[in-house]
Motif scaffolding. Structure first.
Motif, PDB file in Angstrom:
ATOM      1  N   THR A  20      -6.689   2.031  -1.626  1.00 28.12           N
ATOM      2  CA  THR A  20      -6.232   1.111  -2.664  1.00 28.12           C
ATOM      3  C   THR A  20      -4.999   0.359  -2.176  1.00 28.12           C
ATOM      4  OG1 THR A  20      -7.067   2.585  -4.388  1.00 28.12           O
ATOM      5  CG2 THR A  20      -5.400   1.001  -5.057  1.00 28.12           C
ATOM      6  N   GLN A  68      -9.288  -1.396  -4.979  1.00 28.54           N
ATOM      7  CA  GLN A  68      -9.797  -0.592  -3.879  1.00 28.54           C
ATOM      8  C   GLN A  68     -10.534  -1.521  -2.913  1.00 28.54           C
ATOM      9  OE1 GLN A  68     -12.990   2.185  -4.666  1.00 28.54           O
ATOM     10  NE2 GLN A  68     -12.265   3.565  -3.060  1.00 28.54           N
ATOM     11  N   SER A  72       1.600  -5.450 -11.953  1.00 24.99           N
ATOM     12  CA  SER A  72       0.913  -5.385 -10.669  1.00 24.99           C
ATOM     13  C   SER A  72      -0.588  -5.145 -10.856  1.00 24.99           C
ATOM     14  CB  SER A  72       1.518  -4.303  -9.789  1.00 24.99           C
ATOM     15  OG  SER A  72       1.368  -3.042 -10.410  1.00 24.99           O
ATOM     16  N   THR A 121      -2.111  -2.875  -3.617  1.00 23.33           N
ATOM     17  CA  THR A 121      -1.564  -3.433  -4.852  1.00 23.33           C
ATOM     18  C   THR A 121      -1.038  -4.839  -4.601  1.00 23.33           C
ATOM     19  OG1 THR A 121      -0.968  -1.210  -5.586  1.00 23.33           O
ATOM     20  CG2 THR A 121       0.072  -3.044  -6.735  1.00 23.33           C
ATOM     21  N   ARG A 127       0.846  -1.186   0.000  1.00 19.73           N
ATOM     22  CA  ARG A 127       0.000   0.000   0.000  1.00 19.73           C
ATOM     23  C   ARG A 127       0.878   1.232   0.000  1.00 19.73           C
ATOM     24  NH1 ARG A 127      -2.059   3.004   4.195  1.00 19.73           N
ATOM     25  NH2 ARG A 127      -3.657   4.416   3.453  1.00 19.73           N
ATOM     26  N   SER A 149      -3.847  -3.264  -8.875  1.00 23.63           N
ATOM     27  CA  SER A 149      -4.336  -2.419  -7.792  1.00 23.63           C
ATOM     28  C   SER A 149      -5.835  -2.579  -7.657  1.00 23.63           C
ATOM     29  CB  SER A 149      -3.977  -0.960  -8.049  1.00 23.63           C
ATOM     30  OG  SER A 149      -2.576  -0.783  -7.994  1.00 23.63           O
TER      31      SER A 149
END
Length: 133
Positions: free
Chosen positions: A106, A130, A126, A108, A63, A128
């Protein structure tokens, strides 16, 4: 007679050419904490170019960047198995790790593999998400 010596450098493929970690419980770009079972969220990573048994693979959650940022391993440099070479990688993201992320923020998911026994890790694309209630 010796032949001429050459030094070759093989550049790693860009991250976009590697698979991305997916989360079964995620919808589009969000993950509902309520949808995550007590055992954790189900993660998967497809196979990639040059995948081989014994390669070291790390999956992690993180994060932010800068002050207050963090990253924690889900799978820490474990060797890829023969089954994972053909079927891809499965892992559990502990609910306790997700609970470190404030709702609405959010986080990741990262994947990195080593093709050389751990000297260098290649970053994969990656993902991401929420975190929502």
């Amino acid at each position: 007679m010796d032949s001429e010596h050459f030094f070759l450098r093989i550049k790693p493929e860009p991250a976009q050419y590697h698979p991305q970690v997916t989360c079964e419980q995620a919808e589009s770009l969000s993950l509902s904490l309520a949808a995550v079972p007590a055992a954790g969220a189900d993660l998967s990573l497809g196979t990639w170019s040059f995948i081989a048994e014994g390669q070291l693979l790390t999956l992690s959650i993180g994060r932010g960047s800068g002050p207050g940022s963090w990253e924690e391993a889900i799978r820490d440099a474990l060797p890829v198995t023969a089954q994972e070479v053909t079927a891809g990688v499965k892992a559990k993201l502990a609910k306790s790790l997700l609970e470190k992320v404030p709702l609405g923020d959010t986080f990741t998911l990262y994947a990195r593999a080593s093709f050389d026994g751990g000297d260098f890790f290649t970053e994969f694309k990656s993902k991401s998400l929420q975190l929502v209630p």
